[in-house]
Enzyme design. Structure first.
Site, short mmCIF file in Angstrom:
data_model
loop_
_atom_site.label_atom_id
_atom_site.label_comp_id
_atom_site.label_asym_id
_atom_site.label_seq_id
_atom_site.Cartn_x
_atom_site.Cartn_y
_atom_site.Cartn_z
N THR A 170 0.16 -2.24 -13.56
CA THR A 170 0.23 -1.74 -12.19
C THR A 170 -0.88 -2.41 -11.38
OG1 THR A 170 0.66 0.19 -10.82
CG2 THR A 170 -1.21 0.38 -12.33
N CYS A 173 -5.24 5.74 -5.39
CA CYS A 173 -4.22 6.14 -6.37
C CYS A 173 -4.82 6.07 -7.77
CB CYS A 173 -3.01 5.20 -6.33
SG CYS A 173 -2.18 5.09 -4.74
N HIS A 214 1.67 5.62 -11.86
CA HIS A 214 0.80 5.24 -10.73
C HIS A 214 1.06 6.28 -9.63
CE1 HIS A 214 -0.65 1.75 -7.90
NE2 HIS A 214 -0.80 2.91 -7.28
#
Lengths: 289, 175
Positions: free
Chosen positions: B36, B42, B59
């Site tokens: 990711t 995040c 994520h």
């Protein structure tokens, strides 16, 4: 300013703003979409015509019954939506391959631009701001200065700026320490060379550091500033600069941005971006099917 | 706990499975890696069962689904409180066992000068810890906070996890 101009002069092929964007921007400023002229702009560009057909048949704008006719698509979408689609699609050519100096993967800068446009649109609506479409445009173009950094410094950019990075220093301050200018100032100057109206140039120039005590304060700048931070929180276009930016307190208070509204804006921005992306993907699948 | 300072080349595998923002992916293909990109506030959560060779990566963007319950239903990976249970559930469906899971996390950064008004990264971190504490799950390694961007990678052959920031890679697990 002299240094800024010198840098822009040194770049052999400055990115050009498509003439269609300039014309649609004029319509935005005047507040009246001219459907006939939009049609002319769209008909001149085959790729754009295809995009309009896709949008008209997409889940985002579509209604039952497929349409294959451009004119019918234009009517279905309406002037306001068409202006945004033209801007969105024409500006994509500027951003799609950009951002490598900032460590952005291909397409990430474009997602960040569109995310900024959608976030600015959202904040403008919440605040009953009169020029919603102008916020969309400024959100879209706010980081054009990064394209110039890409062109001018290429792979040396990170090495130079990193020497000036400090944990509490905002990234635009680091850029100024490293290069004597930051990407927002460069973007504002480029917009000026493109002949865009001063309000738009200022929104780009000050989108990281909105002035606090201006007598004729323009809330457009504040909205684009907040939209940039919302975009970061939505995980869009995060590069080497990370989250090294500040949300100005006077903007936070002026726009009544609290934790709840910010989180709603983050979720909404991301969802609308995905809706646009998914609509385009669905429409493409339908076409190929 | 922070990431190891050892310079690491990153996984060289046949397939890279990209995990987008508000997304999760799981696999038991040992020739694959989960990646990711550019975590800011995040958080990327990884789980790995070394016996079943099942790995997953989430994520998530925000801590609590109550901010938009409708969106949480169609996309649970957007929020910690809906995404984390979904990640574990799907890993169990692929044969992973809770007692064997190695759990790691990265991200949760903040913008500068946030004097407590928003703290999106911190709220994400706090929600994650709360969920793990409630469910008796221990974090094996994490690299969170600051204001940097992190790219998180996990190879499914051995569960090794690395983090890339500004072009430099470090190993997070095994540490």
């Amino acid at each position: 300013m002299a240094q800024l101009n010198e840098m822009l002069d040194q770049i052999e092929h400055l990115p050009a703003l498509p003439s269609s964007v300039i014309r649609v921007t004029e319509m935005l400023i005047s507040g009246e979409p001219d459907l006939n002229e939009i049609e002319q702009i769209i008909r001149m560009d085959e790729a754009l015509s295809m995009t309009i057909l896709r949008y008209a048949n997409s889940a985002l704008y579509g209604r039952p019954g497929r349409i294959f006719d451009l004119r019918e698509s234009l009517v279905r979408l309406g002037g306001k939506a068409l202006m945004k689609i033209v801007l969105e699609q024409q500006a994509s050519s500027l951003f799609l391959k950009a951002g490598s100096a900032y460590g952005l993967r291909r397409g990430a800068m474009w997602r960040g631009a569109l995310g900024g446009a959608l976030a600015a649109d959202q904040i403008a609506r919440t605040n009953n701001f009169a020029d919603i479409d102008l916020c969309f445009l400024c959100g879209l173009l706010r980081d054009i200065g990064k394209i110039i950094m890409d062109l001018h410094f290429a792979n040396d950019y990170l090495e130079v700026v990193e020497k000036h990075m400090q944990p509490d220093r905002s990234f635009v301050e680091c850029e100024r320490a490293a290069f004597g200018m930051d990407h927002a100032q460069i973007g504002g100057e480029l917009a000026l060379r493109w002949g865009l109206p001063e309000r738009i140039c200022n929104a780009i120039r000050f989108h990281h550091e909105p002035p606090e005590h201006e007598p004729d304060h323009d809330q457009l700048i504040d909205i684009v500033h907040a939209a940039d931070i919302i975009c970061l929180w939505a995980g869009l276009a995060i590069g080497h600069d990370g989250l090294q930016y500040k949300l100005a307190t006077h903007v936070r208070d002026g726009l009544k941005l609290d934790r709840r509204t910010a989180e709603m804006d983050i979720a909404m921005t991301w969802c609308r971006l995905r809706e646009i992306e998914e609509s385009m993907e669905d429409a493409l699948v339908q076409e190929q099917g | 706990m922070s990431s190891s300072p050892i310079t690491y080349r990153g996984p060289e595998v046949a397939n890279r499975i990209t995990v987008g923002v508000a997304d999760m992916q799981l696999s038991n293909d040992v020739d694959s890696a989960l990646v990711t990109y550019a975590l800011g506030s995040c958080i990327g959560v990884t789980i790995y069962d070394p016996i079943a060779k099942v790995g997953g990566m989430l994520h998530f963007m925000l801590p609590e689904s109550k901010v938009n319950a409708e969106k949480a239903q169609s996309n649970p990976a957007m929020f910690a409180d809906t995404g984390v249970p979904a990640l574990f559930k799907q890993a169990y469906e692929l044969g992973a066992k809770k007692s064997r899971l190695i759990v790691c996390a990265a991200g949760g950064a903040e913008v500068l000068a946030d004097d407590g008004h928003f703290k999106v990264g911190k709220r994400n971190r706090t929600m994650l810890r709360k969920l793990f504490w409630k469910n008796n799950i221990l974090l094996s390694a994490d690299d969170t906070g600051g204001s940097i961007s992190r790219t998180l990678m996990m190879t499914l052959s051995d569960g090794e996890i690395s983090i890339r920031t500004k072009g430099k890679e470090t190993k997070l697990w095994p540490n």
